[in-house]
Design an enzyme around this catalytic site. Structure first.
Site, PDB file in Angstrom:
ATOM      1  N   ASP A  65      39.315  48.546  58.450  1.00  0.00           N
ATOM      2  CA  ASP A  65      38.871  48.488  57.053  1.00  0.00           C
ATOM      3  C   ASP A  65      37.893  49.644  56.904  1.00  0.00           C
ATOM      4  O   ASP A  65      36.809  49.640  57.521  1.00  0.00           O
ATOM      5  CB  ASP A  65      38.194  47.137  56.766  1.00  0.00           C
ATOM      6  CG  ASP A  65      37.666  47.053  55.332  1.00  0.00           C
ATOM      7  OD1 ASP A  65      37.527  48.103  54.668  1.00  0.00           O
ATOM      8  OD2 ASP A  65      37.363  45.933  54.882  1.00  0.00           O
ATOM      9  N   TYR A 157      38.613  55.378  39.609  1.00  0.00           N
ATOM     10  CA  TYR A 157      39.468  56.167  40.509  1.00  0.00           C
ATOM     11  C   TYR A 157      39.140  57.658  40.364  1.00  0.00           C
ATOM     12  O   TYR A 157      38.952  58.355  41.360  1.00  0.00           O
ATOM     13  CB  TYR A 157      40.935  55.879  40.179  1.00  0.00           C
ATOM     14  CG  TYR A 157      41.928  56.474  41.163  1.00  0.00           C
ATOM     15  CD1 TYR A 157      42.134  55.894  42.416  1.00  0.00           C
ATOM     16  CD2 TYR A 157      42.657  57.613  40.848  1.00  0.00           C
ATOM     17  CE1 TYR A 157      43.050  56.437  43.315  1.00  0.00           C
ATOM     18  CE2 TYR A 157      43.574  58.160  41.730  1.00  0.00           C
ATOM     19  CZ  TYR A 157      43.770  57.560  42.965  1.00  0.00           C
ATOM     20  OH  TYR A 157      44.677  58.100  43.856  1.00  0.00           O
TER      21      TYR A 157
HETATM   22  N1  LIG Z   1      50.805  57.661  45.149  1.00  0.00           N
HETATM   23  C1  LIG Z   1      50.221  58.521  44.343  1.00  0.00           C
HETATM   24  O1  LIG Z   1      50.725  58.841  43.257  1.00  0.00           O
HETATM   25  C2  LIG Z   1      48.915  59.165  44.737  1.00  0.00           C
HETATM   26  C3  LIG Z   1      48.471  60.258  43.995  1.00  0.00           C
HETATM   27  C4  LIG Z   1      47.290  60.888  44.345  1.00  0.00           C
HETATM   28  C5  LIG Z   1      46.565  60.453  45.426  1.00  0.00           C
HETATM   29  N2  LIG Z   1      47.013  59.379  46.138  1.00  0.00           N
HETATM   30  C6  LIG Z   1      46.211  58.965  47.282  1.00  0.00           C
HETATM   31  O2  LIG Z   1      46.989  59.037  48.456  1.00  0.00           O
HETATM   32  C7  LIG Z   1      46.476  58.116  49.435  1.00  0.00           C
HETATM   33  C8  LIG Z   1      47.628  57.313  50.023  1.00  0.00           C
HETATM   34  O3  LIG Z   1      48.185  56.483  49.028  1.00  0.00           O
HETATM   35  P1  LIG Z   1      49.741  56.076  48.957  1.00  0.00           P
HETATM   36  O4  LIG Z   1      50.315  56.773  47.795  1.00  0.00           O
HETATM   37  O5  LIG Z   1      50.386  56.278  50.285  1.00  0.00           O
HETATM   38  O6  LIG Z   1      49.628  54.532  48.572  1.00  0.00           O
HETATM   39  P2  LIG Z   1      49.799  53.193  49.428  1.00  0.00           P
HETATM   40  O7  LIG Z   1      49.224  52.119  48.570  1.00  0.00           O
HETATM   41  O8  LIG Z   1      51.208  53.041  49.872  1.00  0.00           O
HETATM   42  O9  LIG Z   1      48.894  53.436  50.712  1.00  0.00           O
HETATM   43  C9  LIG Z   1      47.519  53.219  50.742  1.00  0.00           C
HETATM   44  C10 LIG Z   1      47.186  52.570  52.078  1.00  0.00           C
HETATM   45  O10 LIG Z   1      45.758  52.382  52.152  1.00  0.00           O
HETATM   46  C11 LIG Z   1      45.525  51.111  52.740  1.00  0.00           C
HETATM   47  N3  LIG Z   1      44.198  50.609  52.429  1.00  0.00           N
HETATM   48  C12 LIG Z   1      43.736  50.098  51.253  1.00  0.00           C
HETATM   49  N4  LIG Z   1      42.468  49.668  51.401  1.00  0.00           N
HETATM   50  C13 LIG Z   1      42.110  49.916  52.693  1.00  0.00           C
HETATM   51  C14 LIG Z   1      40.939  49.714  53.448  1.00  0.00           C
HETATM   52  N5  LIG Z   1      39.850  49.145  52.921  1.00  0.00           N
HETATM   53  N6  LIG Z   1      40.930  50.110  54.733  1.00  0.00           N
HETATM   54  C15 LIG Z   1      42.017  50.673  55.283  1.00  0.00           C
HETATM   55  N7  LIG Z   1      43.177  50.875  54.630  1.00  0.00           N
HETATM   56  C16 LIG Z   1      43.215  50.506  53.335  1.00  0.00           C
HETATM   57  C17 LIG Z   1      46.640  50.233  52.151  1.00  0.00           C
HETATM   58  O11 LIG Z   1      46.799  49.034  52.882  1.00  0.00           O
HETATM   59  C18 LIG Z   1      47.837  51.180  52.240  1.00  0.00           C
HETATM   60  O12 LIG Z   1      48.494  51.081  53.478  1.00  0.00           O
HETATM   61  C19 LIG Z   1      45.428  57.296  48.704  1.00  0.00           C
HETATM   62  O13 LIG Z   1      44.129  57.790  49.009  1.00  0.00           O
HETATM   63  C20 LIG Z   1      45.732  57.542  47.241  1.00  0.00           C
HETATM   64  O14 LIG Z   1      44.603  57.358  46.412  1.00  0.00           O
HETATM   65  C21 LIG Z   1      48.163  58.731  45.824  1.00  0.00           C
END
Ligand SMILES: NC(=O)c1ccc[n+]([C@@H]2O[C@H](COP(=O)([O-])OP(=O)(O)OC[C@H]3O[C@@H](n4cnc5c(N)ncnc54)[C@H](O)[C@@H]3O)[C@@H](O)[C@H]2O)c1
Length: 250
Positions: A65, A157
């Site tokens: 976490d 965010y």
């Molecule tokens: N998907 C998009 O469009 C997008 C765009 C810009 C930035 N992002 C960023 O990319 C990164 C990855 O996101 P994603 O798109 O793979 O989404 P996702 O939701 O599939 O992955 C996010 C992961 O973070 C984990 N997580 C959440 N809270 C946590 C905690 N307290 N400790 C440890 N792990 C935790 C979740 O369990 C999940 O596995 C994130 O930082 C997100 O903000 C995503």
């Protein structure tokens, strides 16, 4: 094939989505990876799939976490015990919410700031000593295009992702003399479970304002993260890399 040969990477939020794509790509380039997530079963499953495909124990899934310093210490200890050290941190874990400024409760604000912003700071704080022991390292902080510009919603965010951009630059300046590079990546709309909360019509409408007229794939972000993690980026620090199909250029 060998762009990360001999390196050990810790990827937060690596159980699924972009983090899992980075874990797979990194291992394909010779790294060993520790996948930390609050989704314990999924982290173990992703690691197990990578190991089965590779035929060796090159990935480990652990509970992390990102808001808890003790979990980070355990993650670093796992990197050292399992693979002998730590060279790369991808601060990828994050949560997303679409609430506007007045619709954001204090509880929601705190949870987003804790995970997206404090989590990134704690990750860097708890891993730099291990990188120092290796004579340097690379930290890649996953921000967003939401860390560069605003919109009508997702206030917390935007705030956290903007903070990640400057936390990155501050750390880059502080640790450059120790050969620890720190860069940020700013994905646009990427097709992962995170954006399932966007109503389909809004998601479709979004595609029409992206110059490439589509969402990105997790692997397309992972390729940029790989570059920054590798020695190919040896003179790159404190920089921001946009991966958004041209959205931020509009
Ligand atoms: N998907 C998009 O469009 C997008 C765009 C810009 C930035 N992002 C960023 O990319 C990164 C990855 O996101 P994603 O798109 O793979 O989404 P996702 O939701 O599939 O992955 C996010 C992961 O973070 C984990 N997580 C959440 N809270 C946590 C905690 N307290 N400790 C440890 N792990 C935790 C979740 O369990 C999940 O596995 C994130 O930082 C997100 O903000 C995503």
């Amino acid at each position: 094939m060998d762009r990360l040969k001999g390196k050990v990477a810790l990827i937060s939020g690596g159980a699924r989505g972009q983090g899992a794509a980075e874990a797979r790509l990194f291992v394909g380039e010779g790294a060993r990876v520790v996948i930390g997530d609050v989704l314990d079963d999924q982290a173990a499953q992703t690691a197990s799939e990578i190991n089965s495909k590779t035929g060796a124990r090159v990935a480990v899934g652990i509970h992390l976490d990102v808001t808890r310093a003790a979990d980070w210490r355990n993650a670093v200890a796992t990197c050292q015990k399992e693979f002998g050290g730590l060279d790369i941190l991808v601060n990828n874990a994050g949560i997303f919410n679409m609430s506007g400024l007045e619709d954001t409760s204090e509880e929601l604000w705190d949870s987003i700031v804790n995970i997206n912003q404090k989590g990134v700071w704690l990750g860097m704080k708890e891993t730099v000593a291990a990188m120092r022991k290796r004579g340097g390292g690379s930290i890649v902080n996953i921000s967003s295009v939401a860390g560069l510009t605003g919109s009508t919603g997702s206030t917390a965010y935007h705030g956290t992702k903007g903070a990640v951009r400057l936390l990155t630059k501050a750390a880059a300046v502080q640790y450059a003399p120790e050969k620890i590079r720190v860069n940020s990546v700013h994905p646009g709309l990427i097709g992962t479970q995170m954006i399932d909360i966007i109503p389909p019509d809004q998601r479709q409408a979004f595609h029409s304002i992206v110059p490439m007229r589509r969402e990105g794939k997790p692997e397309e972000v992972a390729n940029v993260v790989l570059f920054l993690a590798s020695d190919d980026a040896s003179y790159v620090t404190g920089a921001e890399f946009v991966v958004d199909g041209g959205l931020n250029a509009v």
